[in-house]
Design a protein around this motif. Structure first.
Motif, short mmCIF file in Angstrom:
data_model
loop_
_atom_site.label_atom_id
_atom_site.label_comp_id
_atom_site.label_asym_id
_atom_site.label_seq_id
_atom_site.Cartn_x
_atom_site.Cartn_y
_atom_site.Cartn_z
N ILE A 230 0.84 -1.20 0.00
CA ILE A 230 0.00 0.00 0.00
C ILE A 230 0.87 1.25 0.00
N THR A 231 1.94 1.23 0.80
CA THR A 231 2.84 2.37 0.85
C THR A 231 3.49 2.61 -0.50
N VAL A 232 3.93 1.55 -1.15
CA VAL A 232 4.55 1.68 -2.47
C VAL A 232 3.54 2.22 -3.48
N ALA A 233 2.30 1.72 -3.45
CA ALA A 233 1.27 2.20 -4.36
C ALA A 233 0.96 3.68 -4.12
N VAL A 234 0.92 4.09 -2.86
CA VAL A 234 0.69 5.50 -2.54
C VAL A 234 1.82 6.37 -3.09
N GLU A 235 3.06 5.91 -2.94
CA GLU A 235 4.19 6.67 -3.47
C GLU A 235 4.16 6.73 -5.00
N PHE A 236 3.69 5.67 -5.64
CA PHE A 236 3.52 5.70 -7.09
C PHE A 236 2.53 6.81 -7.48
N PHE A 237 1.45 6.91 -6.76
CA PHE A 237 0.46 7.95 -7.05
C PHE A 237 1.02 9.34 -6.74
N HIS A 238 1.78 9.46 -5.67
CA HIS A 238 2.40 10.76 -5.36
C HIS A 238 3.35 11.17 -6.48
N GLN A 239 4.16 10.23 -6.94
CA GLN A 239 5.10 10.53 -8.01
C GLN A 239 4.36 10.87 -9.30
N ALA A 240 3.24 10.21 -9.55
CA ALA A 240 2.49 10.43 -10.79
C ALA A 240 1.77 11.76 -10.78
N PHE A 241 1.18 12.15 -9.65
CA PHE A 241 0.36 13.35 -9.60
C PHE A 241 1.08 14.54 -8.94
N TRP A 242 1.55 14.35 -7.71
CA TRP A 242 2.02 15.48 -6.92
C TRP A 242 3.41 15.97 -7.33
N GLU A 243 4.35 15.05 -7.49
CA GLU A 243 5.74 15.43 -7.77
C GLU A 243 5.87 16.26 -9.04
N THR A 244 5.03 16.01 -10.01
CA THR A 244 5.15 16.71 -11.29
C THR A 244 4.51 18.09 -11.27
N THR A 245 3.83 18.45 -10.18
CA THR A 245 3.13 19.74 -10.13
C THR A 245 3.78 20.73 -9.17
N VAL A 246 4.82 20.32 -8.44
CA VAL A 246 5.47 21.22 -7.49
C VAL A 246 6.85 21.60 -8.02
N SER A 247 7.41 22.64 -7.45
CA SER A 247 8.73 23.10 -7.87
C SER A 247 9.80 22.06 -7.51
N ALA A 248 10.90 22.10 -8.22
CA ALA A 248 11.97 21.13 -8.02
C ALA A 248 12.51 21.16 -6.60
N ALA A 249 12.53 22.35 -5.99
CA ALA A 249 13.08 22.48 -4.64
C ALA A 249 12.19 21.83 -3.59
N ASP A 250 10.90 21.68 -3.89
CA ASP A 250 9.95 21.13 -2.91
C ASP A 250 9.62 19.66 -3.14
N ARG A 251 10.22 19.07 -4.16
CA ARG A 251 9.94 17.66 -4.42
C ARG A 251 10.67 16.76 -3.43
N HIS A 252 10.04 15.65 -3.10
CA HIS A 252 10.64 14.70 -2.16
C HIS A 252 11.50 13.65 -2.87
N GLY A 253 11.19 13.39 -4.13
CA GLY A 253 11.92 12.36 -4.84
C GLY A 253 11.55 10.97 -4.35
N TRP A 254 12.25 9.98 -4.88
CA TRP A 254 12.01 8.60 -4.46
C TRP A 254 12.73 8.33 -3.14
N PRO A 255 12.15 7.53 -2.28
CA PRO A 255 12.87 7.10 -1.06
C PRO A 255 14.13 6.32 -1.41
N PRO A 256 15.12 6.30 -0.54
CA PRO A 256 16.35 5.52 -0.81
C PRO A 256 16.03 4.04 -1.04
N ASP A 257 16.75 3.43 -1.97
CA ASP A 257 16.58 2.00 -2.28
C ASP A 257 15.15 1.66 -2.68
N MET A 258 14.52 2.57 -3.42
CA MET A 258 13.12 2.37 -3.78
C MET A 258 12.93 1.12 -4.63
#
Length: 291
Positions: A230-258
């Motif tokens: 579930i956590t991985v699926a949530v992060e997939f959705f965050h990367q698909a929707f949220w990460e692409t709409t915020v500035s580069a400085a505010d992005r979280h990126g992928w967790p280590p060893d994703m």
């Protein structure tokens, strides 16, 4: 003495498990239609509840976590971050609960005729997915028109991968708990506990960075946390929707060893399917008697 060739006959009440779903597609469609038609029967708002419930949930979380706890200050575009995670958890909670009660709620059919019992939890999961689609549609509309989200092949791929992963996990544990619920009705209470844990153990009301920071001296806890499908699926959705709409400085990126976390989540989902099918097959012999 006449001999009868019994090779063409099948053992009564025994099938091939999930493989029979393709063979009994017509019955599956009937069960899905029954599930969706009865959901809001004699309801004033009907299908509109598919929009009302997640909207109210989103507003409560946003007011409490976003405004009162000030998460909107540390996470840019927090409404989109929150909503894109909530829809995944809502899908899990609703489909998991529906699958668990699917055999008991169809006990009249189970006791009278034989059909592959796996059809019931699968129909319940598909029905929950159908009612999840309005939430996904709202998310897409909000992301496009309010946050300027532009779909790409990568984002669509992440959305589909997240859905496949969480649905496979739901099917596995759904088979397990639906079989368990026939004999032990306490299973439904365990499911409610799991649903509560699922809501708070995925990064929707907080970020994975917060978990990473507090597990600095016990990194295995973070790895275990991220191995949750579930956590991985949530992060997939965050990367698909949220990460692409915020500035580069505010992005979280992928967790280590994703990549390892994704592989672990896939392994857990496959393991749950194997165990769930095994337990279901062992238990279905006594479904009619137990019901």
């Amino acid at each position: 003495m006449t001999t009868i060739d019994t090779n063409a006959f099948e053992t009564p009440g025994r099938g091939r498990g999930l493989l029979d779903v393709f063979r009994y597609r017509y019955l599956l469609r009937l069960l899905i239609g029954k599930t969706t038609s009865l959901r809001y029967r004699n309801s004033v708002l009907g299908w509109f509840w598919s929009y009302v419930r997640p909207t109210v949930q989103f507003l409560v979380y946003y007011l409490v976590v976003g405004q009162i706890m000030q998460m909107h200050r540390s996470v840019e575009s927090f409404p989109l971050y929150l909503f894109s995670g909530i829809v995944v958890v809502n899908l899990f909670n609703e489909a998991f609960s529906a699958a668990t009660g699917s055999i008991v709620s169809n006990k009249a059919l189970v006791r009278k005729i034989y059909l592959p019992r796996e059809l019931f939890p699968i129909a319940a999961i598909v029905g929950a997915f159908i009612h999840f689609l309005p939430q996904l549609a709202v998310l897409l509309i909000v992301a496009v028109f309010l946050f300027g989200w532009v779909p790409t092949f990568a984002s669509i791929g992440l959305i589909l991968a997240g859905l496949v992963l969480v649905l496979a996990f739901i099917l596995g544990i759904g088979l397990f708990f639906s079989a368990l619920n026939v004999r032990y009705r306490d299973a439904s209470n365990v499911v409610e506990i799991i649903r509560t844990i699922a809501t708070w153990s995925s990064p929707i009301l907080y970020t994975w960075i917060m978990v990473y920071d507090i597990t600095e001296n016990a990194r295995w806890i973070f790895n275990l946390y991220m191995a949750n499908p579930i956590t991985v699926a949530v992060e997939f959705f965050h990367q698909a929707f949220w990460e692409t709409t915020v500035s580069a400085a505010d992005r979280h990126g992928w967790p280590p060893d994703m990549m390892w976390h994704v592989l672990a989540a896939v392994a857990i989902a496959i393991f749950s399917l194997i165990v769930g099918q095994y337990v279901f097959r062992r238990s279905e012999r006594t479904f009619a008697q137990d019901l």
